[in-house]
Design an enzyme around this catalytic site. Structure first.
Site, PDB file in Angstrom:
ATOM      1  N   LYS A  59      57.550 101.160  -1.370  1.00  0.00           N
ATOM      2  CA  LYS A  59      57.821 101.785  -2.674  1.00  0.00           C
ATOM      3  C   LYS A  59      58.740 100.882  -3.513  1.00  0.00           C
ATOM      4  CE  LYS A  59      55.179 104.941  -1.227  1.00  0.00           C
ATOM      5  NZ  LYS A  59      55.476 106.159  -0.510  1.00  0.00           N
TER       6      LYS A  59
HETATM    7  C1  PLP Z   1      54.913 107.306   0.355  1.00  0.00           C
HETATM    8  C2  PLP Z   1      54.403 108.599  -0.104  1.00  0.00           C
HETATM    9  C3  PLP Z   1      54.804 109.827   0.469  1.00  0.00           C
HETATM   10  C4  PLP Z   1      55.615 109.908   1.731  1.00  0.00           C
HETATM   11  O1  PLP Z   1      56.795 109.205   1.726  1.00  0.00           O
HETATM   12  P1  PLP Z   1      57.499 108.777   3.115  1.00  0.00           P
HETATM   13  O2  PLP Z   1      58.822 108.264   2.639  1.00  0.00           O
HETATM   14  O3  PLP Z   1      56.636 107.732   3.733  1.00  0.00           O
HETATM   15  O4  PLP Z   1      57.618 109.991   3.962  1.00  0.00           O
HETATM   16  C5  PLP Z   1      54.357 110.998  -0.106  1.00  0.00           C
HETATM   17  N1  PLP Z   1      53.540 110.991  -1.166  1.00  0.00           N
HETATM   18  C6  PLP Z   1      53.088 109.851  -1.723  1.00  0.00           C
HETATM   19  C7  PLP Z   1      52.187 109.925  -2.902  1.00  0.00           C
HETATM   20  C8  PLP Z   1      53.503 108.622  -1.195  1.00  0.00           C
HETATM   21  O5  PLP Z   1      53.044 107.492  -1.743  1.00  0.00           O
END
Ligand code: PLP
Length: 375
Positions: free
Chosen positions: A180
């Site tokens: 992210k």
């Molecule tokens: C990455 C992501 C999540 C989950 O996040 P984590 O930190 O990996 O638990 C949920 N929704 C979307 C759209 C994502 O891209």
């Protein structure tokens, strides 16, 4: 291999984490407060609650919204599975509504057709980092007497009609997984304009424990006393990771700018490549571009993907529609229920996009993609 996404850790990040490791707090200390404040200054709203992952943030948001048995959450199938599974963990059900073909974010008309008196939450996803049609979705949610939860895991740093993502929906969730825009290794957060909802998030993050004397039910138990007023979990973010997050957040603006430059460059380079379709960018929002998904003809998607991988380009596909996963299929969800999302899935390939991607590598990706698609 050029990966599809990659984090960046610099010397300042390492120094911040080292300082946290040498302090009295490894978890639940002043660095979590600092991180929540720094995040709040980016996303606006009444406050933020840091948690242990983006998945925990969704679970916390749904719990704060009161999702439980008998409640339904209407969401997009074109998302990471956690957007749906967290609602099921709350005891709720999930209804998938279709997406807009231009942006692949939730289609407000499809949501309006999907809501029922059981709808407690409409959950939007800012697909690829472009904010969903938040105003229309808020309107649909209000009419259904539901809350709007925005899964902004892709969209930290984005704006919608000039307003930062995080201060628009009733509850907004973020992820700080390394792919992210900024990372805490594992981590997440919820933001809201509503202090009452934020209190519910804080309670859920830490077992529903109340320490505040004024709120205790059994006031004479003793000075050690703390009591549980609601069910919660341990979803706390450690101080060590919050230190990394605060340090990373200082570069958020630069990261988003760089992503936007790379996306503009991809668009220009791909303009002449036949059979490639990019997402449409709406003029009233500034996307943070977590991903750069393109669409290629469905019959050639797999061969194109395999060619890119074989040439060292770490492409991905975001996402298999959630209701196509075997677990959901066994719950009774049918293929064909969201034709726009399902058709898009058959064509999607996410190209590499991250702030340290070089222009030479980006050129190479486009050359290899064009080669794969040459008739
Ligand atoms: C990455 C992501 C999540 C989950 O996040 P984590 O930190 O990996 O638990 C949920 N929704 C979307 C759209 C994502 O891209």
């Amino acid at each position: 291999m050029i990966p599809y996404g990659r984090h960046e850790v610099v010397a300042d990040d390492v120094a911040s984490v080292t300082k946290a490791l040498e302090s009295d707090f490894l978890t639940t200390g002043p660095r979590v407060d600092e991180f929540e404040e720094a995040l709040g200054s980016v996303v606006g709203g009444a406050g933020t609650v840091a948690v242990s992952s983006g998945t925990a943030a969704l679970h916390t948001a749904y719990a704060a919204a009161g999702v439980g048995p008998g409640d339904d959450v209407v969401t997009s199938p074109l998302t990471f599975v956690a957007t749906a599974s967290a609602a099921i963990f709350c005891g709720g059900t999930v209804t998938f509504a279709d997406v807009d073909d231009d942006t692949l974010t939730l289609d407000p008309d499809a949501v309006a057709a999907a809501v029922t008196p059981q709808t407690r939450v409409v959950a939007a996803i800012d697909y690829a980092g472009q904010p969903a049609d938040l105003e229309q979705l808020l309107e649909v949610a209000r009419r259904a007497e539901a809350l709007l939860v925005e899964d902004a895991s892709h969209a930290l740093g984005a704006t919608y009609r000039g307003q930062p993502v995080g201060s628009i929906a009733d509850l907004t969730t973020f992820s700080f997984h390394p792919v992210k825009t900024v990372t805490t290794a594992e981590g997440g957060a919820v933001s809201s304009n509503d202090p009452h909802l934020l209190d519910r998030c804080r309670a859920f993050r830490s077992h529903g424990i109340v320490r505040d004397e004024a709120r205790l039910v059994d006031k004479d138990e003793g000075p050690w006393h703390q009591e549980v007023h609601s069910l919660g979990l341990n979803y706390r973010m450690p101080d060590v990771l919050a230190a990394l997050g605060t340090s990373q957040l200082r570069r958020l603006g630069a990261y988003v700018d760089r992503r936007r430059v790379l996306v503009a460059r991809y668009r220009a380079l791909l303009a002449d490549v036949e059979d490639v379709r990019c997402l449409v960018e709406r003029p009233d929002r500034e996307a943070a571009w977590h991903l750069f998904p393109v669409r290629v003809p469905g019959v050639r998607r797999r061969a194109t993907f395999e060619h890119l991988r074989a040439q060292g380009v770490g492409v991905q596909v975001h996402y298999l529609p959630v209701h196509w996963h075997p677990y959901f299929r066994e719950m009774g969800y049918q293929r064909g229920s969201c034709p726009v999302a399902e058709a898009a899935y058959g064509e999607l390939i996410s190209l590499p996009l991250y702030p340290t991607l070089s222009e030479a590598d980006q050129d190479r990706v486009v050359t290899i993609l064009a080669e794969a698609l040459r008739p």
